[in-house]
Every structure is written in structure tokens, then in C-alpha cells.
Write an enzyme that holds these catalytic residues in place. Structure first.
Site, PDB file in Angstrom:
ATOM      1  N   CYS A  29       0.837  -1.205   0.000  1.00  0.00           N
ATOM      2  CA  CYS A  29       0.000   0.000   0.000  1.00  0.00           C
ATOM      3  C   CYS A  29       0.874   1.258   0.000  1.00  0.00           C
ATOM      4  O   CYS A  29       1.575   1.532   0.987  1.00  0.00           O
ATOM      5  CB  CYS A  29      -0.925  -0.030   1.213  1.00  0.00           C
ATOM      6  SG  CYS A  29      -1.792   1.517   1.516  1.00  0.00           S
ATOM      7  N   CYS A  32      -0.037   3.839   2.677  1.00  0.00           N
ATOM      8  CA  CYS A  32       0.397   3.364   3.994  1.00  0.00           C
ATOM      9  C   CYS A  32       1.847   3.739   4.247  1.00  0.00           C
ATOM     10  O   CYS A  32       2.215   4.144   5.349  1.00  0.00           O
ATOM     11  CB  CYS A  32       0.229   1.851   4.098  1.00  0.00           C
ATOM     12  SG  CYS A  32      -1.468   1.263   3.900  1.00  0.00           S
TER      13      CYS A  32
END
Length: 281
Positions: A29, A32
Site C-alpha cells: 500500500c 500506507c
């Protein structure tokens, strides 16, 4: 099967009085990864955070109905009290702890922070004497103004007020000096100091632009006082934070009522094009 780490986490969170932010993320991600410095800062300032990899702890992610990452879930006494989906700011995450009525333990010593984001001492400024990190508040709070005849502040202010730009005998840095202020922002652990520029006036109100990270440690709630670099000033005046962004654009707006006539510095129009070789200061 729920991993051992997940089971231990659930058990730890079931205790009375436990508050923790669950950071649901994944190695693949991108958003993230961009949140990692913010999460590290939270943990470094005493906020409890637990990272949950949704690929390794799928059942725990399903239990909390996580459908996208990053996802931040605030638990208090084992119950969800707030949630944010997607990349967000440090201040928004701090407000989640406030919702859970949690405050990190205060450090044992106060600090005085300068406008520079690092701890290096800055070279002395001809305006205020330098705003690097100081050992004590007495040194940081001593405002060193230049001699009255060093810069024609009154002439610069008058020139700005009449839109006579550039005025005869007044240089651009003198004009900027007339619109410069010094800010002090108080928080529970110390004080942050920095400079700002008056960019607009309306009636008896003036608008200051400054760095957003000055308000990071106070989460935008600290007391603000402002010193004017202008003639006929009597001391610090209160400031009111209008809005700030400490993480993305690093900019803030502060309102003051100076009680005297002040002249703003001009802001470049949206179609302004910088040129190679242009003078800056």
C-alpha cells in the site's frame, strides 16, 4: 486462523482503561508507506499505536470491518470510538486520541523550539537575533530589534500604506521588515518561536502568514503572542490561529488586532512567474 500476534493484541486491548490506535496497513500500500513518518512521530510522542498487517491478520481486519487501507481505528476500553480511512494528518490522528480522552505522558523537561524544524542553531538574524533552538526561554524570549535608524521602518510602512512601490529610498527588504512579526506559541511542554509576515489588513485586523509546523506541538490550541517590528509598539499582542497545515503545505494564518496602523507586504499574484537570476532575500 487468527495469528498469535492478533490474539495477544485482542487480549491486551480487552483490559480496562486501555487506549490504542490500530493502524491497518499492508506492505503493498503506497499511502500506507507515506503515513509511516506520521505514525512514527505519534509513537515517539507517547501515543500508543499498533500496526496490523491485513495480509497476515485477515480475521482481525475483518472483525473491525476494514475494507481499505490505510485504516485507523481508535479503541478505548476495547470499544471503537473513532475511525479514519485513507491517508490523513498528524493532527487528525491526535484528535482521535482526544475523542478517547487520552493524553500522552508529558516529558520531564520543557523545551523551547525555534522555527527551524531541526535542532541546529541558526545564524543570528539581523532582525531578531536568530531563532535556533535555545537552551532556555529567557534567551529565546529576548527580542533584539535593530536600532531605530538601521532601517526606516516608518518610511517603509508609509510607503506600503500608500501603495508607492517601490518607494524612493526604501529597499524591498526594508518593506518586508515593516510587515514582519515574531510569534510565540505555547504548549504543554514548551514554546515554539518563529517569524511571520503581515499580508493583509481589514479594519483593525491584520492577517499573518507563517509556518504551519509552529503549531504542531500545541495541536493548534496553544496561546499565541505576537511582537510587531513596527514603530510605536508597546509589547506582545495576542494572536488567533485561523487555520494551519503542519504536514502537507507547512503554512498557517494568524489574525491579530495590532492597535496601530500596519502595512501588509504584497503577495505575488497567481500568474507570477519566477525568473532565473531574480534577486531574493
Amino acid at each position: 486462523m487468527v495469528s498469535l500476534n492478533a490474539l495477544l493484541l485482542v487480549a491486551a486491548l480487552s483490559g480496562a482503561g486501555e487506549t490504542v490506535l490500530l493502524d491497518f496497513s499492508a506492505d503493498w500500500c503506497g499511502p500506507c508507506r507515506t503515513m509511516e513518518p506520521t505514525i512514527q512521530r505519534l509513537a515517539g510522542e507517547g501515543f500508543p499505536v499498533r500496526r496490523i498487517d491485513i495480509d497476515r491478520d485477515r480475521q482481525l481486519a475483518a472483525q473491525h470491518q476494514v475494507t481499505g487501507v490505510p485504516c485507523f481505528v481508535m479503541l478505548s476500553n476495547g470499544q471503537e470510538v473513532d475511525r479514519v480511512v485513507g491517508a490523513t494528518s498528524f493532527d487528525r490522528l491526535v484528535r482521535m486520541y482526544e475523542t478517547a480522552q487520552f493524553s500522552p505522558p508529558a516529558p520531564r523537561t520543557d523545551v523551547v523550539r525555534g522555527q527551524s524544524p531541526d535542532d541546529r542553531r541558526l545564524p543570528g538574524s539581523r532582525l531578531f537575533g536568530g531563532f535556533g533552538r535555545q537552551e532556555n526561554e529567557t534567551a529565546a524570549s529576548a527580542t533584539v530589534f535593530p536600532p531605530a535608524d538601521a532601517f526606516p521602518v516608518a518610511a517603509a510602512s508609509a510607503a506600503l500604506a500608500t501603495n508607492a512601490i517601490p518607494p524612493t529610498g526604501v529597499s524591498p527588504d526594508q518593506l518586508a521588515l515593516a510587515a514582519t512579526v515574531r510569534l510565540k506559541v505555547e504548549d504543554a511542554r514548551g514554546n515554539s518561536y518563529g517569524t511571520g509576515t503581515i499580508i493583509d489588513t481589514h479594519g483593525d485586523e491584520a492577517l499573518i502568514v507563517t509556518c504551519g509546523h509552529l503549531f504542531r506541538d500545541s495541536a493548534g490550541k496553544g496561546k499565541i503572542t505576537v511582537d510587531l517590528c513596527a514603530p510605536n509598539t508597546t509589547g506582545p499582542i495576542p494572536g488567533q490561529l485561523i487555520r494551519y497545515d503542519a504536514d502537507t503545505r507547512d503554512i498557517a494564518l494568524v489574525s491579530i488586532r495590532p492597535g496601530i496602523a500596519v502595512a501588509p507586504a504584497q503577495v505575488a499574484p497567481s500568474n507570477f512567474q519566477p525568473r532565473v537570476g531574480a534577486a531574493v532575500f
